[in-house]
Design a protein around this motif. Structure first.
Motif, mmCIF file in Angstrom:
data_model
loop_
_atom_site.group_PDB
_atom_site.id
_atom_site.type_symbol
_atom_site.label_atom_id
_atom_site.label_comp_id
_atom_site.label_asym_id
_atom_site.label_seq_id
_atom_site.Cartn_x
_atom_site.Cartn_y
_atom_site.Cartn_z
ATOM 1 N N GLY A 73 61.022 40.797 55.034
ATOM 2 C CA GLY A 73 62.355 40.469 55.537
ATOM 3 C C GLY A 73 63.444 41.432 55.346
ATOM 4 N N LEU A 74 63.148 42.608 54.504
ATOM 5 C CA LEU A 74 64.434 43.409 54.007
ATOM 6 C C LEU A 74 64.494 44.500 54.829
ATOM 7 C CD1 LEU A 74 63.065 44.018 50.296
ATOM 8 C CD2 LEU A 74 64.692 41.936 51.325
ATOM 9 N N PHE A 75 63.692 45.015 56.103
ATOM 10 C CA PHE A 75 63.769 45.858 56.599
ATOM 11 C C PHE A 75 63.770 45.910 58.320
ATOM 12 C CE2 PHE A 75 61.206 47.047 52.782
ATOM 13 C CZ PHE A 75 62.294 47.455 52.044
ATOM 14 N N LYS A 76 64.762 46.519 58.910
ATOM 15 C CA LYS A 76 64.836 46.271 60.416
ATOM 16 C C LYS A 76 63.913 47.222 61.191
ATOM 17 C CE LYS A 76 69.452 48.809 60.381
ATOM 18 N NZ LYS A 76 70.781 48.375 60.918
ATOM 19 N N ASP A 77 63.569 48.580 60.306
ATOM 20 C CA ASP A 77 62.826 49.384 60.947
ATOM 21 C C ASP A 77 61.831 50.156 59.797
ATOM 22 O OD1 ASP A 77 63.244 49.886 63.913
ATOM 23 O OD2 ASP A 77 65.325 50.255 63.336
ATOM 24 N N ILE A 95 57.462 56.910 53.259
ATOM 25 C CA ILE A 95 57.892 55.669 53.746
ATOM 26 C C ILE A 95 59.240 55.607 54.377
ATOM 27 C CG2 ILE A 95 57.904 53.332 53.555
ATOM 28 C CD1 ILE A 95 55.963 53.408 51.571
ATOM 29 N N VAL A 96 59.596 55.721 55.677
ATOM 30 C CA VAL A 96 60.865 55.744 56.021
ATOM 31 C C VAL A 96 61.480 54.184 56.305
ATOM 32 C CG1 VAL A 96 62.546 56.576 57.769
ATOM 33 C CG2 VAL A 96 60.842 57.790 57.010
ATOM 34 N N VAL A 97 62.437 53.503 55.527
ATOM 35 C CA VAL A 97 62.689 52.025 55.876
ATOM 36 C C VAL A 97 64.327 52.161 56.067
ATOM 37 C CG1 VAL A 97 60.923 51.079 54.541
ATOM 38 C CG2 VAL A 97 63.066 51.854 53.228
ATOM 39 N N LYS A 98 64.705 51.207 57.051
ATOM 40 C CA LYS A 98 66.236 50.955 57.029
ATOM 41 C C LYS A 98 66.545 49.703 56.657
ATOM 42 C CE LYS A 98 66.633 54.542 61.108
ATOM 43 N NZ LYS A 98 67.033 54.524 62.157
ATOM 44 N N ASP A 99 67.303 49.395 55.682
ATOM 45 C CA ASP A 99 67.667 48.291 55.197
ATOM 46 C C ASP A 99 68.329 47.212 56.202
ATOM 47 O OD1 ASP A 99 66.748 48.219 52.135
ATOM 48 O OD2 ASP A 99 67.937 50.254 52.266
ATOM 49 N N LYS A 100 67.959 46.010 56.228
ATOM 50 C CA LYS A 100 68.692 45.144 56.905
ATOM 51 C C LYS A 100 70.105 44.746 55.912
ATOM 52 C CE LYS A 100 65.255 42.609 59.423
ATOM 53 N NZ LYS A 100 64.371 41.117 59.536
ATOM 54 N N HIS A 101 71.109 44.021 56.632
ATOM 55 C CA HIS A 101 71.872 43.302 55.983
ATOM 56 C C HIS A 101 71.409 42.264 55.176
ATOM 57 C CE1 HIS A 101 76.009 42.382 54.910
ATOM 58 N NE2 HIS A 101 75.779 41.148 55.394
ATOM 59 N N SER A 102 71.346 42.623 53.770
ATOM 60 C CA SER A 102 70.644 41.480 52.744
ATOM 61 C C SER A 102 71.553 40.107 52.536
ATOM 62 C CB SER A 102 70.247 42.180 51.867
ATOM 63 O OG SER A 102 71.479 42.441 50.741
ATOM 64 N N TRP A 103 72.817 39.875 52.817
ATOM 65 C CA TRP A 103 73.424 38.726 52.247
ATOM 66 C C TRP A 103 74.082 38.206 53.526
ATOM 67 C CZ3 TRP A 103 78.498 38.369 52.647
ATOM 68 C CH2 TRP A 103 79.218 39.882 52.910
#
Length: 475
Positions: A73-77, A95-103
């Motif tokens: 649930g932390l990453f959108k891509d 590993i390429v990750v794009k963080d979601k808005h977490s709060w």
């Protein structure tokens, strides 16, 4: 011309081989590179992906790693690929990750049978960039006003240990209903059993949990918690009589004036217990579609040695299973069974409300409960991360008292199954209740929270419809 053609074929083949070699099918991981993460730290990404340097590598692991990272649930891509390590030996995994808005800070509003209210909450899904969870939520409602705070640490210092600290402070209005003595309800108040006693439970609770993940998804934890239990005024519900609650006289007031105060449903005091839970959790959530399973067993026991004024135990097992169907459809089955001995009022099993749609909140209670829920959901539409899903459900439960011997309880008449007030068939079937219905969920992919939930449930034995609406806090 022929020579030029052969040369071209040779160059193309060499390029293809070089390209194939750049994505090794197997080897030993020599380096893990994490890119484009703006909040989650590199070690946490690797920990969620469950890979380490010197692990064996193969291309089949790519989809597994993507599923684990998305399910967090932390990453959108998420993108995962491998290439030969610069040393010439082993594999480099990127590993390429794009963080979601977490709060999120969000208001909440909901309306349920016997309970209407609202509140505001703060949720942080990635505290300190280490996948830790923090929830603070408070609400004021006609039924339940409470504050809940929880801090979840999924791993302590990168080890297999995990922890949780929580508090739950509530003031809850309780309606107790005339115990059903027949399978089909024939004594009705808005299509459900008649409410006879109203009380106000004050419950101030705090707890801590420590556990270990022995291997992937297999966990064992111990929780200790303590609560202070007290009651406000307890009275007859309008239209109820002293006979409905098994009493002879009012403590104050009278039936005629509608302010008859009666005995509390339970004893006040300190409630301290320890709980042991063993579970195997292989669930995943891939952009809103749940898959996998969870099986759990738990045992909770009161601790008089730690100051508890109550003596009881609860034991139970739970099953969760989710399947993806037709790419975006979802079938979820949940079931649990639990039994308790000499349970105080605040620890009894409850049925009715959002977990048993089609019935009033906490309409049925007992020291034994078996419940099953089947839910099938389908996508209606998705626009730029905003999604709407429709669902159909079936809820079923059997809730009753197998014994009424607790010295800390003031039971209603007919609470214990088998008291001889009805035929054998009615006696065994009266606690069995079912409901069917439909609902919808609104999701925002960027924050992985259902924004709105609306369910309409039909209680089969009551022949009645109940509506449940939640905005801002639906899970």
């Amino acid at each position: 011309m022929r020579a030029a053609f052969l040369a071209l074929v040779f160059v193309f083949a060499s390029t293809s081989l070089a390209s194939a070699d750049s994505t090794p099918s197997s080897g030993v991981i020599k380096e893990i590179l994490v890119e484009e993460n703006t909040k989650t730290d590199d070690d946490t990404v690797a920990l969620i992906a469950r890979i380490e340097v010197d692990d064996d590598w193969n291309l089949d692991m790519i989809e597994e790693i993507k599923a684990r990272l998305i399910s967090s649930g932390l990453f959108k891509d998420v993108t995962v690929f491998s290439e030969p390590h610069k040393s010439g030996d082993g594999v480099k995994v990127t590993i390429v990750v794009k963080d979601k808005h977490s709060w999120v800070i969000a208001p909440a509003f909901y309306t349920q049978p016997t309970n209407i209210g609202g509140g505001i909450g703060f949720g942080e899904n990635n505290l300190f960039g280490k996948n830790q969870k923090l929830l603070l939520y408070g609400q004021i409602a006609t039924g339940d006003s409470f504050f809940i705070g929880a801090w979840v640490i999924p791993n302590l210092g990168g080890t297999r240990l995990y922890a949780q600290f929580d508090t739950f402070l509530k003031s809850q209005r309780n309606f107790e209903y005339a115990v059903p003595t027949t399978y089909i309800n024939d004594v009705a108040d808005q299509g459900a059993n008649k409410a006879v006693r109203e009380s106000r439970l004050n419950y101030l609770n705090a707890g801590a949990k420590l556990g270990i993940e022995l291997f992937r998804g297999f966990k064992f934890d111990v929780r200790i918690r303590g609560a202070r239990v007290s009651y406000g005024k307890t009275k007859l519900v309008e239209g109820a009589t002293l006979a409905d609650v098994g009493e002879d006289v009012c403590l104050s007031g009278s039936e005629a004036t509608g302010d008859c105060e009666v005995e509390d449903p339970g004893a006040k005091g300190n409630d301290v217990s320890t709980e042991f839970t063993l579970s195997i959790d292989r669930r995943a959530n891939y952009y809103g579609i749940a898959t996998g399973y969870k099986y759990s067993a738990s045992f909770e026991n009161a601790q008089p040695g730690f100051g508890s004024d109550f003596r009881y135990f609860l034991a139970g097992i739970g099953i969760y299973r989710a399947e993806k169907i037709l790419d975006r459809h979802n079938l979820i089955f949940k079931s649990s069974i639990g039994y308790g001995r000499q349970l105080p009022f605040q620890q009894e099993y409850l049925t009715g409300g959002s977990s048993m749609r089609g019935w009033l909140n906490n309409q049925f209670r007992g020291d034994f409960r078996a419940v099953a829920n089947l839910e099938y959901s389908v996508p209606i539409f998705t626009i730029k991360g905003f999604g709407v899903r429709g669902l159909a459900f079936w809820d079923s439960a059997y809730t009753t008292f197998l014994n009424t011997t607790s010295p800390d309880r003031n039971y209603l008449p007919n609470s214990q199954r088998g008291d001889g007030t009805s035929t054998k068939f009615q006696e065994y079937m009266a606690p069995f209740k079912n409901s069917v219905g439909v609902g919808t969920r609104f999701y925002l992919r960027q924050i992985v929270l259902p924004l709105l939930g609306l369910d309409v449930g039909y209680g089969l034995e009551a022949g009645d419809v109940q509506v449940y609406l939640a905005i801002g806090l639906t899970d």
